[in-house]
Design a protein around this motif. Structure first.
Motif, PDB file in Angstrom:
ATOM      1  N   VAL A   1       1.884  -8.618  -8.919  1.00 29.90           N
ATOM      2  CA  VAL A   1       2.553  -8.534  -7.456  1.00 29.90           C
ATOM      3  C   VAL A   1       3.330 -10.194  -6.874  1.00 29.90           C
TER       4      VAL A   1
ATOM      5  N   GLY B   1      -3.818   0.394  -1.671  1.00 28.61           N
ATOM      6  CA  GLY B   1      -3.418   0.513  -0.203  1.00 28.61           C
ATOM      7  C   GLY B   1      -3.909  -0.724   0.177  1.00 28.61           C
ATOM      8  N   GLY B   2      -2.363  -0.666   1.833  1.00 27.59           N
ATOM      9  CA  GLY B   2      -2.553  -1.785   2.769  1.00 27.59           C
ATOM     10  C   GLY B   2      -3.993  -1.977   3.547  1.00 27.59           C
TER      11      GLY B   2
ATOM     12  N   VAL C   1      -0.045  -0.364 -12.139  1.00 26.52           N
ATOM     13  CA  VAL C   1      -1.438  -0.551 -12.740  1.00 26.52           C
ATOM     14  C   VAL C   1      -1.950  -1.407 -11.355  1.00 26.52           C
ATOM     15  N   GLN C   2      -3.275  -1.964 -11.131  1.00 25.67           N
ATOM     16  CA  GLN C   2      -3.948  -2.949 -10.232  1.00 25.67           C
ATOM     17  C   GLN C   2      -3.837  -4.616 -11.029  1.00 25.67           C
TER      18      GLN C   2
ATOM     19  N   LYS D   1       7.200   5.723   0.179  1.00 27.97           N
ATOM     20  CA  LYS D   1       8.192   4.428   0.142  1.00 27.97           C
ATOM     21  C   LYS D   1       9.643   4.382  -0.128  1.00 27.97           C
TER      22      LYS D   1
ATOM     23  N   GLY E   1       3.579  -2.237   6.565  1.00 25.80           N
ATOM     24  CA  GLY E   1       4.516  -2.753   5.460  1.00 25.80           C
ATOM     25  C   GLY E   1       4.063  -4.071   4.873  1.00 25.80           C
ATOM     26  N   LEU E   2       3.144  -4.605   4.414  1.00 27.66           N
ATOM     27  CA  LEU E   2       2.126  -5.392   4.335  1.00 27.66           C
ATOM     28  C   LEU E   2       3.153  -6.244   3.284  1.00 27.66           C
ATOM     29  N   THR E   3       3.820  -5.360   2.369  1.00 30.50           N
ATOM     30  CA  THR E   3       4.906  -5.612   1.124  1.00 30.50           C
ATOM     31  C   THR E   3       5.868  -6.501   1.785  1.00 30.50           C
TER      32      THR E   3
ATOM     33  N   GLU F   1      -6.512  -3.837   1.544  1.00 32.68           N
ATOM     34  CA  GLU F   1      -6.463  -4.905   1.158  1.00 32.68           C
ATOM     35  C   GLU F   1      -6.834  -5.686   2.570  1.00 32.68           C
TER      36      GLU F   1
ATOM     37  N   ARG G   1       2.309   1.193  -3.284  1.00 32.50           N
ATOM     38  CA  ARG G   1       1.729   2.666  -3.891  1.00 32.50           C
ATOM     39  C   ARG G   1       3.206   4.034  -4.624  1.00 32.50           C
TER      40      ARG G   1
ATOM     41  N   GLU H   1       4.113  -9.728   2.914  1.00 28.88           N
ATOM     42  CA  GLU H   1       3.450 -10.383   1.565  1.00 28.88           C
ATOM     43  C   GLU H   1       5.344 -11.710   0.882  1.00 28.88           C
TER      44      GLU H   1
ATOM     45  N   VAL I   1       7.114  -3.104  -5.030  1.00 29.07           N
ATOM     46  CA  VAL I   1       5.935  -3.229  -4.919  1.00 29.07           C
ATOM     47  C   VAL I   1       5.250  -1.745  -3.921  1.00 29.07           C
TER      48      VAL I   1
ATOM     49  N   VAL J   1       6.532  -1.337  -9.115  1.00 29.36           N
ATOM     50  CA  VAL J   1       5.038  -1.686  -9.267  1.00 29.36           C
ATOM     51  C   VAL J   1       4.258  -1.184  -8.849  1.00 29.36           C
ATOM     52  N   GLY J   2       3.802  -0.914  -9.119  1.00 29.88           N
ATOM     53  CA  GLY J   2       2.443   0.535  -8.196  1.00 29.88           C
ATOM     54  C   GLY J   2       1.358   0.703  -8.507  1.00 29.88           C
ATOM     55  N   ASN J   3       0.406   1.054  -7.399  1.00 30.84           N
ATOM     56  CA  ASN J   3      -1.044   1.525  -8.029  1.00 30.84           C
ATOM     57  C   ASN J   3      -1.209   2.815  -6.674  1.00 30.84           C
TER      58      ASN J   3
HETATM   59  N1  UDP Z   1      -0.546  -3.518  -2.995  1.00 32.27           N
HETATM   60  C1  UDP Z   1      -0.869  -3.538  -4.899  1.00 32.27           C
HETATM   61  N2  UDP Z   1      -0.797  -3.509  -5.788  1.00 32.27           N
HETATM   62  C2  UDP Z   1       0.779  -2.315  -5.665  1.00 32.27           C
HETATM   63  C3  UDP Z   1       1.041  -2.035  -5.038  1.00 32.27           C
HETATM   64  C4  UDP Z   1       0.811  -2.585  -4.096  1.00 32.27           C
HETATM   65  O1  UDP Z   1      -1.817  -5.067  -4.879  1.00 32.27           O
HETATM   66  O2  UDP Z   1       1.159  -2.015  -7.357  1.00 32.27           O
HETATM   67  C5  UDP Z   1      -0.708  -3.558  -2.866  1.00 32.27           C
HETATM   68  C6  UDP Z   1      -0.131  -4.387  -1.888  1.00 32.27           C
HETATM   69  O3  UDP Z   1       0.892  -5.857  -2.414  1.00 32.27           O
HETATM   70  C7  UDP Z   1       0.026  -4.682   0.311  1.00 32.27           C
HETATM   71  C8  UDP Z   1      -0.858  -3.285  -0.733  1.00 32.27           C
HETATM   72  O4  UDP Z   1      -0.930  -2.801  -1.287  1.00 32.27           O
HETATM   73  O5  UDP Z   1      -1.261  -5.359   0.262  1.00 32.27           O
HETATM   74  C9  UDP Z   1       0.154  -2.028   0.150  1.00 32.27           C
HETATM   75  O6  UDP Z   1      -0.071  -2.246   1.654  1.00 32.27           O
HETATM   76  P1  UDP Z   1       1.526  -2.129   2.681  1.00 32.27           P
HETATM   77  O7  UDP Z   1       0.971  -1.560   4.026  1.00 32.27           O
HETATM   78  O8  UDP Z   1       2.512  -2.603   1.999  1.00 32.27           O
HETATM   79  O9  UDP Z   1       1.831   0.012   2.586  1.00 32.27           O
HETATM   80  P2  UDP Z   1       0.400   0.978   1.643  1.00 32.27           P
HETATM   81  O10 UDP Z   1      -0.253   1.166   0.774  1.00 32.27           O
HETATM   82  O11 UDP Z   1      -1.097   0.294   3.153  1.00 32.27           O
HETATM   83  O12 UDP Z   1       1.255   1.785   2.754  1.00 32.27           O
END
Ligand code: UDP
Length: 416
Positions: A299, A53-54, A293-294, A240, A319-321, A57, A235, A324, A233, A263-265
């Motif tokens: 990513v 999650g952001g 995967v993480q 999302k 929405g950091l993605t 990060e 979570r 990014e 990409v 792709v998600g984590n």
């Molecule tokens: N992220 C990641 N791997 C994943 C999914 C997300 O490393 O499989 C990272 C993504 O690059 C970003 C952060 O998790 O830096 C997600 O932040 P965002 O603000 O987009 O969403 P949040 O998860 O906080 O709702």
């Protein structure tokens, strides 16, 4: 303090000076001057996960950059049981407009875990920044010797009224509230400030990669490059809209051949992720790749190689993605929600969409018109450099921290 010891002398922190080619020497000097004014402070961040999650990060980069600038900054994580995270995920969903039924049991679990964490964690800091709803009640259990700030990252445009009524007295115990966007402002006694999150261009998610490195990462996960890639990409979270992404992709595929990669984590404080992932796996086929995967290098590689990046969120704190992918010059299609609307200027540096059909049309358009995709991507990169780099975020935190009077009141107007 660990750094400076012989064992770690080869490690190098990103410094404000490293940003000079991106932000210029005046900005570097100004930020370092502001840091020096705070170099006797010890700042603490508290959230509920080190990973996924952001917020995690952001804190990973921000805490290191603040330390490298000379402001001692720590990070603690709330320890929580599964039932606690189940309650707080429901709260997170309800703050973003979902249903919620506040029960005695939920408030008991929520408040008890916070009490236990307060017993274990002895804060003697000069500023305490508490992130999101999970650790919000901590403040009740401390005799305060410093300003406490609640930093809420979620999309607060339509919080569930009953839940917000419960949370409001907790929020008002803080000295300041920081939200991502002005439209998340609430009717509160507490002063509110609005700060956009930001990205770290030197982090492994964002640093430059060679074509060979991108090939290697994609090959590692058996992601073929024979067709244009449409990528999201995120979570595994219903806000999302991953199923909406699959539907939009399927519509687009009837007109242009392409491959979808989702792709998600799963964050440690998000118990719903596994179920969302399982439901998506049922949709996988030879052209729809779903990976849990993480791997921040993956990513990075996907955002760079993608022909189109989607972030089709229905709600999105920031929405950091999006930032990014824009930083990498990708053509991004974002849901017309929350912070995405502040990052994408529709038709200028990406596209905003409000439906599956619109998303499908934009995917087709961008896959058919690569010049358009390149133009939007170039504009996207410029806008991230101007507005969404970590140094801007850190400077705003320095300004805010420096604005507290000795009685913990903020100088200046109530609204920023
Ligand atoms: N992220 C990641 N791997 C994943 C999914 C997300 O490393 O499989 C990272 C993504 O690059 C970003 C952060 O998790 O830096 C997600 O932040 P965002 O603000 O987009 O969403 P949040 O998860 O906080 O709702």
């Amino acid at each position: 303090m660990a750094f400076g010891s012989p064992d770690v002398r080869d490690f190098k922190l990103t410094s404000v000076e490293d940003y000079e080619p991106l932000i210029g020497p005046e900005a570097v000097d100004r930020i370092l001057r502001k840091a020096r004014a705070l170099d006797d402070l010890h700042v603490l961040n508290v959230n509920s996960t080190y990973y996924g999650g952001g917020v995690a990060e952001l804190l990973t980069s921000l805490t290191l950059l603040m330390n490298s600038a000379g402001v001692q900054t720590g990070w603690r994580v709330l320890q929580g049981r599964p039932d606690f995270f189940s309650v707080t995920k429901k709260m997170h969903n309800a703050l973003q407009g979902g249903d919620f039924n506040m029960t005695e049991l939920k408030s008991q679990i929520y408040e008890e875990v916070n009490f236990e964490n307060a017993v274990r964690n002895h804060f003697d800091h000069d500023v305490v920044i508490v992130h999101d709803p999970q650790p919000l009640p901590l403040i009740r259990h401390y005799r305060r010797k410093a300003p406490w700030i609640w930093r809420c990252h979620v999309d607060l445009s339509q919080p569930h009224p009953e839940l917000w009524a419960y949370m409001r007295p907790l929020v008002e115990a803080y000295d300041a509230v920081v939200l991502s966007l002005p439209e998340y402002a609430q009717d509160l006694e507490t002063p509110q400030r609005f700060i956009f999150p930001a990205i770290d261009p030197f982090a492994s998610t964002n640093k430059p990669l060679s074509e060979a490195e991108i090939d290697e990462r994609l090959a590692h996960y058996q992601i073929p490059s024979d067709l244009p890639l449409v990528v999201q990409v995120s979570r595994f979270d219903r806000w999302k809209d991953p199923h909406g992404v699959i539907d939009a992709y399927k519509l687009a595929r009837t007109q242009v051949d392409c491959r979808l990669v989702l792709v998600g984590n799963v964050a440690t404080d998000d118990p719903e992720g596994q179920a969302v992932f399982a439901s998506l796996c049922e949709c996988a086929d030879e052209r729809i790749i779903i990976l849990s995967v993480q791997d921040s290098a993956l990513v990075n590689a996907l955002q760079r190689r993608a022909a189109v990046v989607l972030q089709k969120s229905l709600r999105e704190g920031f929405g950091l993605t999006v930032a990014e992918a824009m930083w990498k010059g990708a053509a991004v299609i974002g849901g017309r929600a929350g912070g995405i609307r502040h990052q994408i200027d529709d038709g200028v540096n990406g596209f905003l969409v409000s439906s599956i059909e619109e998303a499908a049309d934009r995917i087709v358009q961008l896959l058919q018109d690569r010049d358009l995709a390149a133009r939007l991507g170039a504009a996207a990169k410029g806008s991230v450099r101007e507005r969404f780099l970590m140094t801007r975020l850190m400077e705003q935190w320095f300004d805010l921290i420096g604005a507290f009077e000795t009685d913990f009141k903020l100088k200046g107007a109530v609204q920023a």
